[in-house]
Design a protein around this motif. Structure first.
Motif, PDB file in Angstrom:
ATOM      1  N   VAL A 165      -5.693   0.880 -16.391  1.00 52.87           N
ATOM      2  CA  VAL A 165      -6.068   2.279 -16.172  1.00 52.87           C
ATOM      3  C   VAL A 165      -4.822   3.130 -15.944  1.00 52.87           C
ATOM      4  N   THR A 166      -4.867   4.385 -16.394  1.00 50.07           N
ATOM      5  CA  THR A 166      -3.734   5.296 -16.225  1.00 50.07           C
ATOM      6  C   THR A 166      -4.121   6.572 -15.482  1.00 50.07           C
ATOM      7  N   ARG A 167      -5.368   6.718 -15.113  1.00 56.23           N
ATOM      8  CA  ARG A 167      -5.830   7.913 -14.402  1.00 56.23           C
ATOM      9  C   ARG A 167      -6.257   7.543 -12.980  1.00 56.23           C
ATOM     10  N   PRO A 168      -6.349   8.521 -12.068  1.00 53.16           N
ATOM     11  CA  PRO A 168      -6.676   8.234 -10.674  1.00 53.16           C
ATOM     12  C   PRO A 168      -8.073   7.624 -10.507  1.00 53.16           C
ATOM     13  N   ILE A 169      -8.169   6.739  -9.536  1.00 49.01           N
ATOM     14  CA  ILE A 169      -9.426   6.065  -9.209  1.00 49.01           C
ATOM     15  C   ILE A 169      -9.919   6.555  -7.854  1.00 49.01           C
ATOM     16  N   VAL A 170     -11.206   6.852  -7.777  1.00 50.85           N
ATOM     17  CA  VAL A 170     -11.888   7.065  -6.501  1.00 50.85           C
ATOM     18  C   VAL A 170     -12.753   5.829  -6.284  1.00 50.85           C
ATOM     19  N   ALA A 171     -12.501   5.090  -5.213  1.00 53.69           N
ATOM     20  CA  ALA A 171     -13.130   3.783  -5.005  1.00 53.69           C
ATOM     21  C   ALA A 171     -14.033   3.819  -3.789  1.00 53.69           C
ATOM     22  N   VAL A 172     -15.258   3.300  -3.963  1.00 53.01           N
ATOM     23  CA  VAL A 172     -16.274   3.355  -2.913  1.00 53.01           C
ATOM     24  C   VAL A 172     -16.857   1.976  -2.694  1.00 53.01           C
ATOM     25  N   SER A 194      -4.665  -5.489  -7.677  1.00 50.67           N
ATOM     26  CA  SER A 194      -3.812  -4.403  -8.174  1.00 50.67           C
ATOM     27  C   SER A 194      -4.412  -3.023  -7.960  1.00 50.67           C
ATOM     28  N   LEU A 195      -5.504  -2.926  -7.208  1.00 47.76           N
ATOM     29  CA  LEU A 195      -6.151  -1.634  -6.996  1.00 47.76           C
ATOM     30  C   LEU A 195      -5.261  -0.724  -6.147  1.00 47.76           C
ATOM     31  N   ASP A 196      -5.042   0.494  -6.632  1.00 48.48           N
ATOM     32  CA  ASP A 196      -4.299   1.513  -5.883  1.00 48.48           C
ATOM     33  C   ASP A 196      -5.039   2.830  -6.070  1.00 48.48           C
ATOM     34  N   ALA A 197      -6.161   2.965  -5.376  1.00 46.57           N
ATOM     35  CA  ALA A 197      -7.027   4.127  -5.563  1.00 46.57           C
ATOM     36  C   ALA A 197      -6.397   5.379  -4.984  1.00 46.57           C
ATOM     37  N   ALA A 198      -6.621   6.512  -5.644  1.00 42.98           N
ATOM     38  CA  ALA A 198      -6.173   7.794  -5.106  1.00 42.98           C
ATOM     39  C   ALA A 198      -6.881   8.097  -3.800  1.00 42.98           C
ATOM     40  N   ALA A 199      -8.156   7.700  -3.720  1.00 50.24           N
ATOM     41  CA  ALA A 199      -8.933   7.838  -2.492  1.00 50.24           C
ATOM     42  C   ALA A 199      -9.914   6.679  -2.442  1.00 50.24           C
ATOM     43  N   ALA A 200     -10.061   6.088  -1.268  1.00 50.16           N
ATOM     44  CA  ALA A 200     -10.935   4.920  -1.113  1.00 50.16           C
ATOM     45  C   ALA A 200     -11.683   5.009   0.196  1.00 50.16           C
ATOM     46  N   VAL A 201     -12.901   4.485   0.210  1.00 54.27           N
ATOM     47  CA  VAL A 201     -13.701   4.482   1.439  1.00 54.27           C
ATOM     48  C   VAL A 201     -14.464   3.172   1.577  1.00 54.27           C
ATOM     49  N   VAL A 202     -14.475   2.641   2.791  1.00 50.67           N
ATOM     50  CA  VAL A 202     -15.437   1.627   3.211  1.00 50.67           C
ATOM     51  C   VAL A 202     -16.447   2.376   4.065  1.00 50.67           C
ATOM     52  N   ALA A 219     -15.988  -8.624   5.807  1.00 48.46           N
ATOM     53  CA  ALA A 219     -15.258  -7.377   6.020  1.00 48.46           C
ATOM     54  C   ALA A 219     -13.879  -7.430   5.384  1.00 48.46           C
ATOM     55  N   ILE A 220     -13.221  -8.571   5.458  1.00 51.86           N
ATOM     56  CA  ILE A 220     -11.890  -8.711   4.856  1.00 51.86           C
ATOM     57  C   ILE A 220     -11.950  -8.429   3.356  1.00 51.86           C
ATOM     58  N   ALA A 221     -13.004  -8.939   2.712  1.00 57.65           N
ATOM     59  CA  ALA A 221     -13.171  -8.657   1.277  1.00 57.65           C
ATOM     60  C   ALA A 221     -13.355  -7.166   1.035  1.00 57.65           C
ATOM     61  N   LYS A 222     -14.165  -6.523   1.845  1.00 56.66           N
ATOM     62  CA  LYS A 222     -14.405  -5.087   1.696  1.00 56.66           C
ATOM     63  C   LYS A 222     -13.112  -4.277   1.866  1.00 56.66           C
ATOM     64  N   GLY A 260      -2.929   5.246  -1.659  1.00 59.81           N
ATOM     65  CA  GLY A 260      -3.744   6.456  -1.673  1.00 59.81           C
ATOM     66  C   GLY A 260      -4.316   6.814  -0.305  1.00 59.81           C
ATOM     67  N   THR A 261      -5.173   7.829  -0.293  1.00 68.42           N
ATOM     68  CA  THR A 261      -5.777   8.326   0.941  1.00 68.42           C
ATOM     69  C   THR A 261      -6.912   7.408   1.390  1.00 68.42           C
ATOM     70  N   LEU A 262      -6.914   7.077   2.683  1.00 71.99           N
ATOM     71  CA  LEU A 262      -7.989   6.289   3.274  1.00 71.99           C
ATOM     72  C   LEU A 262      -9.034   7.239   3.852  1.00 71.99           C
ATOM     73  N   VAL A 263     -10.270   7.074   3.439  1.00 68.20           N
ATOM     74  CA  VAL A 263     -11.380   7.806   4.044  1.00 68.20           C
ATOM     75  C   VAL A 263     -12.039   6.866   5.048  1.00 68.20           C
ATOM     76  N   ILE A 264     -12.103   7.295   6.315  1.00 67.88           N
ATOM     77  CA  ILE A 264     -12.477   6.424   7.420  1.00 67.88           C
ATOM     78  C   ILE A 264     -13.737   6.934   8.106  1.00 67.88           C
ATOM     79  N   ASN A 265     -14.718   6.053   8.248  1.00 68.47           N
ATOM     80  CA  ASN A 265     -15.943   6.357   8.993  1.00 68.47           C
ATOM     81  C   ASN A 265     -15.707   6.053  10.473  1.00 68.47           C
ATOM     82  N   LEU A 266     -15.561   7.083  11.275  1.00 64.26           N
ATOM     83  CA  LEU A 266     -15.279   6.895  12.696  1.00 64.26           C
ATOM     84  C   LEU A 266     -16.471   6.340  13.466  1.00 64.26           C
ATOM     85  N   ASP A 267     -17.665   6.383  12.850  1.00 65.05           N
ATOM     86  CA  ASP A 267     -18.861   5.895  13.532  1.00 65.05           C
ATOM     87  C   ASP A 267     -19.073   4.398  13.364  1.00 65.05           C
TER      88      ASP A 267
END
Length: 449
Positions: free
Chosen positions: A107-114, A174-182, A200-203, A211-218
């Motif tokens: 891939v050559t474009r940004p990834i948003v990973a969920v 090799s995943l390097d997402a522009a933004a990622a969230v668990v 959880a380790i797999a997740k 990239g940017t980490l999106v974090i669920n504080l709850d």
């Protein structure tokens, strides 16, 4: 083992949707391939024979000699990399990867990973809609809809949105997402993982990269993963802090806010329920991470009515609302659905199926004061009853129609009937979609009686 002894560049394990997409991707790239499946009649067998006549197919078991003769094994997500034959090949020096790893290499474009135990399809679809509503282009796939490698066909979009399962992340390095969230972590697939920590380790592999980490504080486990060395955007169902999305009170109404900035009233959002508000906050955080304008994100959010089989409102009969959450295949999902939809002891729950060894005990707290009756079906009905009988009335049903009939009899005006099984479906149904469809058909029958 020396390279000169290698017979295949790649052996693709698993002839399902993912395996076929891998064969399609590599078949025109001057690679020497083989296909292998432990089943004698895998679902993609005829497609493979028709579309890839020159590629040898090995069925019925994993042939150790063939595996060891490959440079790399491409393992479908339904196959555990701890399988003895795969482990032995790995120890012999054979590389092991999955389709997401191959995608990331090309891939050559940004990834948003969920990813997450629950809500990932909703959030992935919602951020995809937000990107398009912002006038940008995106392709959506991975664990939802289109296999990742098929997304690389045709014109490149500005973004790729990937929903990723823990199984897919196991074989991705090799995943390097522009933004990622668990989104969250709760027990799931405990028939594959030794414990919650291993799952959880797999997740958390989704957070590899820069990239940017999106974090669920709850979510306690997710919140603990925040990294000072990386950009973080957080979300919470409570008052947000700086650089966080959350919920504030304004003139008696609840509103979504980003820090001190009010975004929109919750009452104006089509998706309702606490769990869906959390999903919206996650999508807004992802969109902010990749630079989407707030106006476009809100347009995408307001046009999104949710996905089938995920807390999907189906029908109102005699002032009783019926909801299909057949995708609630684990305890965390069902707890979220109950807490998101129920009022004061006004919910009738239909649950059960194959629990995959999960701990059902969190359902007790979720059901207490919310669930007036639980109607249980499937293989693990008694295990669910053992947890729920102390907090609600428990009934058993032999099939879905009997469960719906009993729920109809037990319901009162203003009640909610919710199918949220907390279990997999394969003990009684083809898949969760089939289970949801049978539920909907049973409701229609009841409504015409």
């Amino acid at each position: 083992m020396k390279d000169v002894e290698k017979k295949f560049d790649m052996v693709i394990l698993g002839l399902g949707k993912t395996g076929i997409s891998c064969a399609r991707f590599f078949s025109g790239r001057n690679q020497v391939l083989a296909l292998m499946d432990s089943r004698m009649h895998p679902p993609g067998l005829e497609t493979a024979k028709k579309n890839f006549p020159g590629i040898p197919i090995y069925l019925g078991s994993f042939d150790q000699n063939i595996l060891n003769s490959a440079r790399e094994l491409i393992v479908s997500p339904g196959i555990a990399v701890t399988d003895p034959a795969i482990s032995m090949a790995s120890r012999a020096g054979v590389s092991v990867a999955g389709d997401i790893e191959i995608f990331c290499r090309h891939v050559t474009r940004p990834i948003v990973a969920v990813t997450g135990s629950n809500g990932k399809s909703t959030v992935a679809t919602l951020i995809h809609r937000m990107i398009e509503a912002s006038g940008r282009t995106a392709k959506l796939g991975g664990n939802i809809g289109t296999p990742a490698l098929d997304l690389l066909q045709g014109p490149e979009p500005e973004f790729y949105v990937l929903e990723l399962s823990s199984f897919q992340l196991e074989t991705t390095s090799s995943l390097d997402a522009a933004a990622a969230v668990v989104l969250n972590i709760s027990e799931d697939h405990m028939d594959r993982y030794a414990n919650l920590q291993e799952y959880a380790i797999a997740k958390f592999r989704i957070y590899d990269g820069t990239g940017t980490l999106v974090i669920n504080l709850d979510d306690r486990m997710v919140a603990a993963f925040s990294r000072k060395s990386r950009k973080n955007i957080c979300f919470t169902a409570t008052e947000p802090g700086k650089n966080s999305f959350g919920i504030r009170e304004l003139h008696g109404d609840k509103v979504i806010a980003y820090g001190d900035t009010v975004i929109c009233p919750i009452k104006d959002i089509p998706l309702q329920g606490r769990h869906n508000i959390s999903n919206i906050l996650a999508a807004l955080a992802l969109g902010t991470a990749i630079g989407l304008p707030m106006q476009g994100m809100l347009a995408g959010m307001r046009d999104f009515q949710g996905l089938p089989h995920r807390c999907q409102w189906l029908k109102r009969i005699n002032d009783v609302d019926w909801y299909n959450d057949s995708k609630g295949t684990n305890v965390g999902a069902s707890c979220a659905a109950i807490e998101g939809l129920a009022g004061d002891n006004n919910l009738i729950l239909i649950a059960g199926g194959d629990g995959k060894g999960a701990d059902f005990s969190p359902l007790s707290a979720a059901a207490a004061g919310r669930v007036r009756a639980a109607i249980l079906i499937g293989r693990d009905a008694q295990r669910l009853a053992d947890v729920l009988h102390a907090v609600t009335a428990v009934y058993f049903a032999l099939d879905m129609y009997a469960a719906v009939r009993l729920a109809h009899e037990q319901s009162r005006p203003q009640d909610i009937v919710l199918l949220s099984p907390a279990c997999a479906s394969l003990d009684m149904f083809t898949d969760y979609q089939h289970r949801g469809a049978v539920f909907a058909e049973a409701i229609e029958r009841i409504g015409h009686e």
